[in-house]
Design a protein around this motif. Structure first.
Motif, PDB file in Angstrom:
ATOM      1  N   GLN A  11     172.273  48.646  29.948  1.00 15.46           N
ATOM      2  CA  GLN A  11     171.131  49.503  29.598  1.00 15.46           C
ATOM      3  C   GLN A  11     171.527  50.710  28.738  1.00 15.46           C
ATOM      4  O   GLN A  11     170.882  51.007  27.733  1.00 15.46           O
ATOM      5  N   HIS A  36     166.116  52.925  25.348  1.00 15.26           N
ATOM      6  CA  HIS A  36     165.526  52.996  26.703  1.00 15.26           C
ATOM      7  C   HIS A  36     165.121  54.428  27.038  1.00 15.26           C
ATOM      8  O   HIS A  36     164.019  54.672  27.526  1.00 15.26           O
ATOM      9  N   THR A  37     166.019  55.359  26.774  1.00 14.81           N
ATOM     10  CA  THR A  37     165.695  56.750  27.125  1.00 14.81           C
ATOM     11  C   THR A  37     164.704  57.348  26.129  1.00 14.81           C
ATOM     12  O   THR A  37     163.900  58.201  26.491  1.00 14.81           O
ATOM     13  N   ASP A  67     162.082  50.096  30.085  1.00 17.17           N
ATOM     14  CA  ASP A  67     162.960  48.918  30.064  1.00 17.17           C
ATOM     15  C   ASP A  67     162.161  47.662  29.694  1.00 17.17           C
ATOM     16  O   ASP A  67     162.608  46.812  28.920  1.00 17.17           O
ATOM     17  N   LEU A  85     159.846  47.992  26.024  1.00 21.61           N
ATOM     18  CA  LEU A  85     160.688  47.968  24.820  1.00 21.61           C
ATOM     19  C   LEU A  85     160.826  46.569  24.246  1.00 21.61           C
ATOM     20  O   LEU A  85     160.910  46.382  23.039  1.00 21.61           O
ATOM     21  N   ALA A 128     164.510  46.438  20.442  1.00 26.51           N
ATOM     22  CA  ALA A 128     164.142  47.748  20.986  1.00 26.51           C
ATOM     23  C   ALA A 128     163.881  48.775  19.875  1.00 26.51           C
ATOM     24  O   ALA A 128     162.954  49.583  19.957  1.00 26.51           O
TER      25      ALA A 128
END
Ligand code: ADP
Ligand code: NA
Length: 329
Positions: free
Chosen positions: A82, A88-89, A136, A139, A316
């Motif tokens: 991850q 993701h962030t 998560d 995306l 992503a």
């Protein structure tokens, strides 16, 4: 293209246990036939726990090695860490600005965890964890997410955020559906079959860690708590120990419980335990060997994960670019 599935596993212990495998990871393997699957190790989520950095790094790699050893194929599926995908962030922040405090505050898993940690000890990451989980999933425009009962509320939040964003900014996210996995009952602790098998078990006697030496697990199975009755029947209330052994054997061999009950008619608990020990070893021995082998070829493992991260980022980055443009960043 094939529908997409996504699932991340937490890597907060050294070894997966039999409950993790039968209750979750095992179902990910056949999903590779029907889905374009993204499978990751959720090391950002693991950061909500206070842990030694070297141990965390090791457990992340060990988690990835166990995914591969269980049969996740990095050619067919995208296997990644991850934190290697910074989107993701990035998306999590945008989503957190779209989540009402009241809605986040209704997450029961946070309440349970905060109650256990003590409200002051719980960190904000634990509170916003479901929003990171929504990122998560969204995306990758995942159509299906395999979830257990414990994650249902979080998936509802994810769906809610997707619908809200789409309504406000135009069609952006696929609204994910839960992928209901063929029900394998909860696997119970072998030494206390009224409790679920868990890495946080009070005593290790009833916990089957898949990376333990096979003979250690055989011993635990042979010492499993049963009852003073002598008949092998399935009754989770009156005979939780025997029922748990039947559930495990059925899950590992594919033989229905009713068939096992018929096969074991007139035989003793020792025979049943022997069969369970054989079935567990037949899976766990090669699983353990393969995991250790992957860890021994660390460069190769890291190359697989770098390739996975690059493939994950392809998807992503597109989503984040679209989201940023739509919200005015
Ligand atoms: P633990 O309970 O050991 O802390 P986790 O909460 O990390 O395990 O669970 C990881 C995954 O494994 C989840 O999908 C969960 O539903 C599944 N799982 C964990 N324990 C069991 C069990 N005893 N039986 C079936 N599935 C389980
Ligand atoms: Na848990």
């Amino acid at each position: 293209h094939r529908p997409r599935a996504l699932s991340l596993a937490q890597s907060t212990s050294d070894s997966l246990h039999l409950g993790n495998y039968l209750g979750a990871l095992r179902q990910w393997v056949p999903m590779q036939d029907d889905f374009e699957a993204f499978y990751g190790i959720a090391d950002l989520h693991a950061l909500t726990l206070d842990q030694d950095p070297a141990l965390r790094r090791e457990q992340t790699l060990l988690g990835a090695a166990q995914l591969l050893a269980a049969g996740i194929d990095p050619q067919r599926s995208v296997v990644f860490i991850q934190s290697h995908v910074p989107e993701h962030t990035q998306l999590a922040w945008v989503l957190s600005c779209l989540t009402g405090f009241g809605q986040a505050n209704r997450m029961t898993q946070f309440k349970d965890k905060a109650a256990k940690a003590g409200a002051d000890a719980a960190n904000v990451g634990l509170f916003t964890y479901p929003i990171l989980m929504a990122a998560d999933i969204l995306l990758y425009q995942a159509d299906k997410v395999p979830v257990g009962e414990d994650q249902r509320q979080h998936l509802e939040l994810t769906r809610d955020l997707a619908v809200r964003f789409n309504a406000r900014y135009g069609q952006t996210f696929t609204v994910p559906e839960p992928h209901i996995i063929a029900a394998v009952g909860k696997i119970q602790d072998l030494a206390d079959p009224t409790a679920k098998m868990s890495k946080s078990a009070v005593s290790p006697a009833g916990l089957i860690n898949l990376l333990d030496e096979p003979r250690v697990n055989v011993k635990k199975i042979k010492s499993a708590v049963t009852d003073s009755d002598r008949t092998i029947t399935f009754d989770e209330v009156a005979k939780p120990g025997v029922s748990n052994l039947l559930t495990i054997l059925s899950a590992l061999t594919g033989t229905p419980v009713e068939q096992l009950v018929a096969d074991f008619a007139g035989r003793g608990y020792g025979d049943l335990k022997g069969a369970v020990a054989d079935a567990v070893s037949a899976f766990a021995t090669p699983f353990r060997d393969r995991t250790l082998e992957l860890l021994g070829e660390r460069g190769e493992l890291e190359a697989i994960l770098a390739d996975g991260a690059a493939r994950a980022r392809d998807v992503a980055a597109k989503t984040v670019a679209d989201v940023y443009a739509k919200v005015g960043l």
